[in-house]
Write an enzyme that holds these catalytic residues in place. Structure first.
Site, short mmCIF file in Angstrom:
data_model
loop_
_atom_site.label_atom_id
_atom_site.label_comp_id
_atom_site.label_asym_id
_atom_site.label_seq_id
_atom_site.Cartn_x
_atom_site.Cartn_y
_atom_site.Cartn_z
N HIS A 159 11.73 36.99 36.26
CA HIS A 159 12.17 37.05 37.55
C HIS A 159 13.14 38.58 37.73
O HIS A 159 13.31 39.54 37.64
CB HIS A 159 14.17 36.87 37.70
CG HIS A 159 13.41 35.73 38.06
ND1 HIS A 159 12.61 34.69 39.58
CD2 HIS A 159 13.88 33.86 37.67
CE1 HIS A 159 12.34 33.87 39.71
NE2 HIS A 159 13.07 32.75 37.77
N GLU A 184 10.02 40.54 44.09
CA GLU A 184 11.74 40.11 43.85
C GLU A 184 12.69 40.75 45.51
O GLU A 184 11.54 41.65 45.99
CB GLU A 184 12.26 40.58 42.83
CG GLU A 184 11.85 40.44 41.34
CD GLU A 184 11.59 39.19 41.02
OE1 GLU A 184 12.28 38.03 41.41
OE2 GLU A 184 10.10 38.67 39.87
N ASP A 233 6.93 39.79 35.23
CA ASP A 233 6.56 38.94 35.73
C ASP A 233 4.53 38.88 36.03
O ASP A 233 3.41 37.89 35.43
CB ASP A 233 6.55 38.25 37.42
CG ASP A 233 8.14 37.23 36.76
OD1 ASP A 233 8.80 37.16 35.80
OD2 ASP A 233 8.65 36.85 38.33
N ASP A 251 3.68 40.80 42.35
CA ASP A 251 5.00 40.04 42.04
C ASP A 251 5.75 40.98 42.88
O ASP A 251 5.56 42.34 42.92
CB ASP A 251 5.35 39.99 40.70
CG ASP A 251 6.68 38.66 40.84
OD1 ASP A 251 6.66 37.92 41.24
OD2 ASP A 251 7.95 39.35 40.08
#
Length: 207
Positions: free
Chosen positions: A147, A12, A152, A10
């Site tokens: 987030h 961000e 995540d 994942d």
């Protein structure tokens, strides 16, 4: 069996455009035969200030990124963890595009790993909403928070297991569904099967 060797990952990011925006946090876990054998989690210095909106969504601030890892090193470590495993992400179209464009920029190449998108499976099997937190709640998966990349990743791995317990997820390898009311992703792997889909909603009683 492909699920015996997976990497759940994942990102961000500073924004939505994978060609111009940058990763500010990444996390990944390599899972072999159901056991986590390695993992990686780091903040990444994007070389630019964050917008207030991104800080609001992620909780990540500019001060946190001042001494964060260089993106070239971060992506090298990530690819070393992934190797040729099956990649898994929730809304994989987003993360795969950021992986592709970062590799193009940093190394002049891309990846050829097979992948599974848990969001595509979620839209096919359940009613709206389909955010990772919503899906974890629907399938009884505990999740610490959303987030932040590591939370995540762990939630996505547990969700994948729950979805596979329901019915094999292997038919969804290399398949990406996109909402037909929007344009398809600008880039997908050449071997991906891209198809339009739409959200399903629970029927409401007419009073």
């Amino acid at each position: 069996m492909m699920l015996n060797d997976i990497t759940v990952f994942d990102f961000e990011t500073t924004g939505l455009d994978p060609r111009t925006e940058r990763v500010i946090e990444m996390a990944a876990i390599r899972v072999i035969n159901g056991q986590i054998v390695s993992g990686f989690h780091t903040l990444v210095n994007p070389g630019r200030p964050l917008t207030p909106k991104i800080t609001e969504i992620t909780g990540i601030t500019d001060d946190m990124l001042t001494d964060a890892m260089d993106e070239n090193i971060a992506f090298r470590i990530l690819r070393n963890i992934m190797k040729d495993s099956l990649l898994v992400a929730h809304n994989a179209a987003f993360d795969l595009q950021f992986l592709h464009w970062a590799m193009q920029r940093l190394a002049g190449k891309t990846f050829d790993n097979p992948f599974i998108d848990t969001l595509t499976i979620s839209r096919e099997r359940t009613t709206y909403p389909h955010k990772l937190t919503d899906m974890c709640s629907k399938y009884g998966v505990e999740m610490e928070g959303a987030h932040r990349a590591l939370n995540d990743v762990e939630g996505c791995w547990k969700l994948l297991n729950a979805l596979n317990d329901q019915a094999s997820v292997l038919p969804f390898v290399n398949k990406l569904g996109y909402l037909k009311k929007y344009d398809p992703p600008e880039w997908v792997p050449a071997y991906a099967t891209l198809f339009p889909t739409q959200n399903k909603y629970e029927a409401r009683e007419v009073v």
